[in-house]
Design an enzyme around this catalytic site. Structure first.
Site, PDB file in Angstrom:
ATOM      1  N   LYS A  33       0.818  -1.220   0.000  1.00 20.69           N
ATOM      2  CA  LYS A  33       0.000   0.000   0.000  1.00 20.69           C
ATOM      3  C   LYS A  33       0.848   1.264   0.000  1.00 20.69           C
ATOM      4  O   LYS A  33       0.505   2.247  -0.661  1.00 20.69           O
ATOM      5  CB  LYS A  33      -0.946   0.008   1.187  1.00 20.69           C
ATOM      6  N   THR A  34       1.976   1.257   0.731  1.00 18.87           N
ATOM      7  CA  THR A  34       2.825   2.446   0.769  1.00 18.87           C
ATOM      8  C   THR A  34       3.411   2.740  -0.602  1.00 18.87           C
ATOM      9  O   THR A  34       3.489   3.904  -1.027  1.00 18.87           O
ATOM     10  CB  THR A  34       3.959   2.265   1.805  1.00 18.87           C
ATOM     11  N   ASP A 219      -3.987   7.762   4.632  1.00 16.72           N
ATOM     12  CA  ASP A 219      -3.397   6.439   4.844  1.00 16.72           C
ATOM     13  C   ASP A 219      -4.040   5.781   6.067  1.00 16.72           C
ATOM     14  O   ASP A 219      -4.525   6.467   6.968  1.00 16.72           O
ATOM     15  CB  ASP A 219      -1.888   6.596   5.063  1.00 16.72           C
ATOM     16  N   GLU A 220      -4.039   4.450   6.121  1.00 17.81           N
ATOM     17  CA  GLU A 220      -4.620   3.695   7.242  1.00 17.81           C
ATOM     18  C   GLU A 220      -6.046   4.176   7.546  1.00 17.81           C
ATOM     19  O   GLU A 220      -6.416   4.408   8.701  1.00 17.81           O
ATOM     20  CB  GLU A 220      -3.740   3.825   8.498  1.00 17.81           C
ATOM     21  N   GLN A 250      -8.155  -5.103   8.927  1.00 21.50           N
ATOM     22  CA  GLN A 250      -7.132  -4.753   9.914  1.00 21.50           C
ATOM     23  C   GLN A 250      -7.570  -3.584  10.797  1.00 21.50           C
ATOM     24  O   GLN A 250      -6.741  -2.887  11.367  1.00 21.50           O
ATOM     25  CB  GLN A 250      -5.808  -4.425   9.224  1.00 21.50           C
ATOM     26  N   ARG A 605       1.321 -11.338  10.106  1.00 18.11           N
ATOM     27  CA  ARG A 605       2.666 -10.776  10.323  1.00 18.11           C
ATOM     28  C   ARG A 605       3.735 -11.784   9.917  1.00 18.11           C
ATOM     29  O   ARG A 605       4.885 -11.422   9.687  1.00 18.11           O
ATOM     30  CB  ARG A 605       2.888 -10.421  11.801  1.00 18.11           C
TER      31      ARG A 605
END
Length: 677
Positions: A33-34, A219-220, A250, A605
């Site tokens: 995503k970044t 973002d997020e 998430q 993770r």
């Protein structure tokens, strides 16, 4: 092809090429995503669709904002530094500095932190003379106040249940806001609420900001709350050039105000919204993703997406593993063995992360890691051996069996027995004059050393001697219990409960001491030479330098809660305590969907190895009590992981459905249209 599209997959390209209007980028775990956010920002600048200073990127950390600017500037040059990128609160602060008059603030207004806010709240409660004021949790009060301010609530509705906290908030909220205005300060919430007021009350200022920021990105986005959503709406209501990046699967911060419906309803809120799903995962093996996909599919209110493994670096695939242990002690002991196993496989300590839902699980684990001299780093929260009460009890043992000046000074007046600064100074002076150590001076102190005998020193010496005798005489039985009894006899337990007026806080402190005593008993009882076990325990528990130094470059096992692990990745992940009432949490886990998302975050993770552990029994109130496996484990297909449970039989077809249905029934929950296979 634009340089910003090179190396991107088709879905990422679709998101990056979006120019105008609303866009929702559903970025699954490990989907890059970044990279997409950076590429879209850079392309908009390079193709002159918008100037850098007309781009606003809102993030949740300064680190994320800085990284975006740096990565864009690396390609477009210094012009990229003109991008306005920062946290919601830093943006709000900048707006208030420019429009402090409209916000009814002094030019040099102050910003208060949580500690200051609690002090103000405590003062207000004292002023209105609330009965039982010491029993209220100020953190909980501030949380409710924050929620009320965010939704504009000012009173308790008739249909709400009786709650002393709500009644108190109704009384103190207007006084709290008034006190902030009187002091000329804003709190954390005010950094967003005040700018919203300015934009709403001054259409000219709102128009200026809408014209200035022609492209807004968030973002997020799954972590946004109602207040942040209001700010986004005010900035983009005219041009609607809003791109948000996030993953509803998430969303794990509902307990602190995040509203998952912001991301779930985004396509309905904005007409002609482009929705892009990034489902190619570049982090984990197919086996890990299969497990995670099965779990999260049980959540009904979510955007439909299934992660697919794309990593080319992971040639060897391993199924996730589940281990069951007799109790929490065996679990902690075996986790240490697991770490040593993976180290032998070529992984470093820092490749390994141990995740848990409750910090109490980490407390026990820290003790075993120290005893095995395995270096670790604790992320978030206070380490078990950094807690003041644990330091106190360890100091009592050190002062008794391996005294040094630090330990003796710590406990010589604990609980307070009249050995104040004057008497400490006397000991220090006498030690220097007679070329003795501080410890020896205390140990050998006699009445003739002072015109006025310090009886309190004799009391201290007797306390230490009694503790030494009590523990040595109980080595074959229960030295941990003797330690607790001694602490109670000298008034330390009473002091803890008096020192922390909130009963829950005091109880939590004492439970940490009970955990310490339990670990002490376990280690000493297993030692070949019992008295030697005491010294080994003190030495291993006192190791500080390697264990606590905050150095990202050090080779340390990573310990953290499931909440703290978000955004991180590790080759090896162990999630411990996969039991009902822990995950989902008995008290904090009222939102089962969010608890499931939290477990999902933990699963995703892991890059190569995923290990889950649970116990048959867990210590509660000093005794081992049987516990049930987490309902989330029962939701997973039997062939999606290796089950190494001791003495357990493989679940036959249909067993899992029966077990899960029975568990939900016991919890008084209804199962509706769920795939339990």
């Amino acid at each position: 092809m634009s340089e910003w599209l090179e190396g991107l997959n088709p879905e990422q390209v679709n998101a990056v090429k979006h120019d105008y209007g609303p866009q929702l980028i559903l970025a699954g775990a490990g989907s890059g995503k970044t990279t997409v956010l950076v590429a879209r920002t850079g392309r908009l600048i390079s193709e002159q669709i918008v100037k850098p200073n007309n781009i606003l990127v809102l993030t949740f950390t300064n680190k994320a904002a800085k990284e975006l600017k740096q990565r864009v500037s690396a390609k477009v040059g210094r012009i990229g530094n003109k991008i306005v990128s920062g946290t919601f609160h830093s943006f709000g602060l900048g707006l208030l500095k420019k429009h402090y008059k409209q916000a009814k603030l002094p030019k040099k207004f102050g910003i208060i932190d949580t500690s200051d806010a609690k002090s103000i709240l405590r003062s207000i409660i004292q002023d209105i003379r609330v009965t039982g004021k010491d029993s209220f949790d100020l953190d909980k009060l501030l949380s409710i106040i924050s929620h009320w301010r965010g939704v504009g609530k000012t009173y308790v509705r008739d249909d709400e249940p009786d709650d002393p906290y709500l009644d108190l908030v109704q009384m103190v909220l207007p006084k709290y806001v008034e006190r902030l205005e009187l002091l000329g300060v804003v709190d954390f919430d005010g950094l967003l609420l005040k700018p919203i007021e300015v934009l709403k009350d001054h259409p000219d200022i709102k128009e200026t900001y809408q014209n200035l920021y022609q492209q807004v990105m968030v973002d997020e986005f799954q972590d946004t709350n109602n207040i942040q959503m209001q700010l986004i709406d005010l900035l983009t209501s005219e041009h609607k050039n809003i791109t948000v990046v996030g993953d509803d699967d998430q969303s794990i911060y509902g307990w602190r105000g995040a509203n998952v419906s912001n991301i779930l309803n985004f396509p309905h809120k904005y007409e002609n919204c482009q929705v892009v799903r990034l489902i190619r995962n570049y982090r984990s093996t197919p086996e890990i993703l299969e497990l995670a996909n099965h779990l999260i599919a049980h959540n009904k209110d979510r955007h439909d997406k299934v992660l697919k493994a794309e990593s080319q670096d992971l040639q060897t695939h391993f199924k996730p593993e589940l281990f069951t242990y007799e109790d929490g002690d065996n679990e902690a002991f075996e986790v240490v063995n697991q770490i040593e196993h993976f180290q032998k496989q070529g992984f470093t300590f820092k490749d390994i992360a141990i995740l848990y839902r409750s910090n109490s699980l980490g407390d026990l684990l820290e003790s075993y890691l120290r005893h095995s001299q395995i270096p670790y780093k604790l992320t978030g929260g206070v380490g078990f051996f950094d807690k003041s009460e644990v330091k106190d009890v360890l100091a009592f043992l050190q002062a008794t069996f391996m005294p040094n000046e630090v330990s003796v000074r710590r406990v010589i007046n604990l609980p307070p027995r009249g050995i104040g600064p004057k008497k400490i100074e006397f000991i220090q002076t006498y030690a220097e004059e007679h070329k003795m150590t501080f410890v020896d001076t205390v140990k050998k102190y006699q009445r003739h050393q002072s015109e006025k005998p310090y009886e309190e020193l004799f009391t201290y010496k007797q306390i230490i001697e009694d503790l030494r005798v009590a523990i040595l005489e109980s080595l074959s039985d229960d030295p941990g219990r003797e330690l607790l009894t001694h602490l109670k006899n000298i008034g330390y337990q009473d002091w803890v409960y008096k020192n922390y007026k909130n009963p829950q806080t005091a109880q939590k402190k004492w439970r940490s001491i009970e955990t310490f005593a339990h670990v002490f008993n376990k280690f000493v009882s297993k030692a070949e030479g019992k008295s030697k076990g005491i010294f080994d325990f003190i030495q291993s528990m006192s190791l500080r330098e390697e264990m606590t130094e905050d150095d990202d470059g050090k080779d340390q096992v990573q310990l953290m809660t499931l909440h703290a692990c978000k955004g991180l990745e590790f080759p090896v992940v162990l999630i411990i305590g996969c039991e009902e009432d822990i995950i989902p949490h008995k008290i904090l886990g009222t939102d089962i969907a969010e608890e499931r998302r939290l477990f999902y975050v933990g699963l995703t993770r892991a890059k190569q190895h995923l290990v889950l552990t649970k116990s048959k029994a867990r210590k509660k109130f000093g005794k081992n009590q049987k516990v049930a496996p987490s309902r989330f484990l029962l939701e997973l297909p039997k062939d999606s992981f290796h089950d190494y449970s001791e003495g357990s039989r493989p679940l036959e077809e249909g067993d899992r459905e029966v077990l899960l249905a029975d568990l939900y029934k016991k919890l008084d929950m209804k199962i509706q249209d769920q795939d339990l296979s």
